[in-house]
Design a protein around this motif. Structure first.
Motif, short mmCIF file in Angstrom:
data_model
loop_
_atom_site.label_atom_id
_atom_site.label_comp_id
_atom_site.label_asym_id
_atom_site.label_seq_id
_atom_site.Cartn_x
_atom_site.Cartn_y
_atom_site.Cartn_z
N GLU A 35 0.87 -1.16 0.00
CA GLU A 35 0.00 0.00 0.00
C GLU A 35 0.92 1.22 0.00
OE1 GLU A 35 -4.21 0.99 1.95
OE2 GLU A 35 -2.60 0.85 3.43
N VAL A 36 1.00 1.90 -1.15
CA VAL A 36 1.92 3.02 -1.32
C VAL A 36 1.51 4.17 -0.42
CG1 VAL A 36 2.89 4.63 -3.00
CG2 VAL A 36 2.36 2.30 -3.68
N TRP A 37 0.22 4.43 -0.33
CA TRP A 37 -0.38 5.37 0.61
C TRP A 37 -1.78 4.84 0.85
CZ3 TRP A 37 1.34 7.38 -4.21
CH2 TRP A 37 0.36 7.57 -5.15
N PRO A 38 -2.48 5.30 1.86
CA PRO A 38 -3.80 4.74 2.17
C PRO A 38 -4.72 4.69 0.94
CG PRO A 38 -3.13 6.23 3.91
CD PRO A 38 -2.10 6.36 2.81
N GLY A 39 -5.19 3.49 0.63
CA GLY A 39 -6.10 3.29 -0.49
C GLY A 39 -5.43 3.10 -1.84
N ALA A 40 -4.10 3.14 -1.91
CA ALA A 40 -3.39 2.98 -3.18
C ALA A 40 -2.47 1.76 -3.09
CB ALA A 40 -2.59 4.23 -3.52
N ARG A 41 -2.99 0.62 -3.52
CA ARG A 41 -2.23 -0.62 -3.48
C ARG A 41 -1.52 -0.83 -4.81
NH1 ARG A 41 -4.99 -6.57 -3.29
NH2 ARG A 41 -3.08 -7.82 -3.25
N LEU A 42 -0.23 -1.12 -4.72
CA LEU A 42 0.59 -1.37 -5.90
C LEU A 42 0.91 -2.86 -5.94
CD1 LEU A 42 2.37 -0.37 -8.28
CD2 LEU A 42 4.21 -0.14 -6.61
N VAL A 43 0.43 -3.55 -6.98
CA VAL A 43 0.74 -4.96 -7.18
C VAL A 43 1.53 -5.05 -8.47
CG1 VAL A 43 -0.19 -7.28 -7.54
CG2 VAL A 43 -1.37 -5.69 -6.00
N GLU A 44 2.75 -5.58 -8.36
CA GLU A 44 3.66 -5.66 -9.50
C GLU A 44 4.10 -7.11 -9.69
OE1 GLU A 44 7.89 -3.61 -10.93
OE2 GLU A 44 7.37 -3.66 -8.80
#
Length: 125
Positions: A35-44
């Motif tokens: 979670e890069v910041w609250p509510g922003a999930r980064l899946v790579e």
């Protein structure tokens, strides 16, 4: 100005389902799930042996659904893009702790692009 393709975003309706598909069915390896910041999930994920990764992002993500490109000098690239009259999404180059300098813009067809400054330590974008 462009040094390489770092990653490509794939818009997905469900990040967990997409992660299972890309890893279990297609054989990609999970590189990042944060979670890069609250509510922003980064899946790579990345195919084995590939230097180009895929970002599995919901279409309404605050993280740009875009093609991420490397550049040797983010400020110079930002200036050149501005001078060409291209619509920039960032007035200035973004400089965040732990991240390379970057900015986003769109090509003439509306496709999202992000330039990230290549650094010696950055091997996978």
């Amino acid at each position: 100005m462009t040094t390489r393709v770092l990653s490509v975003s794939v818009p997905v309706a469900d990040q967990d389902a997409a992660l299972r598909f890309y890893t279990e069915v297609l054989g990609c390896e999970l590189r990042t799930d944060v979670e890069v910041w609250p509510g922003a999930r980064l899946v790579e994920v990345v195919p084995p042996g590939s230097s180009v990764s895929l970002f599995l992002l919901p279409p309404d993500s605050e993280i740009p659904v875009a093609i991420r490109l490397g550049t040797s000098d983010a400020q110079r690239a930002h200036d050149a893009i501005r001078e060409a009259g291209v619509a920039l999404h960032n007035e200035d180059v973004l400089r965040m702790a732990g991240m390379p300098p970057m900015f986003s813009f769109t090509d003439p067809d509306g496709n999202g692009l992000v330039y990230l400054e290549d650094t010696a330590e950055d091997e996978h974008g």
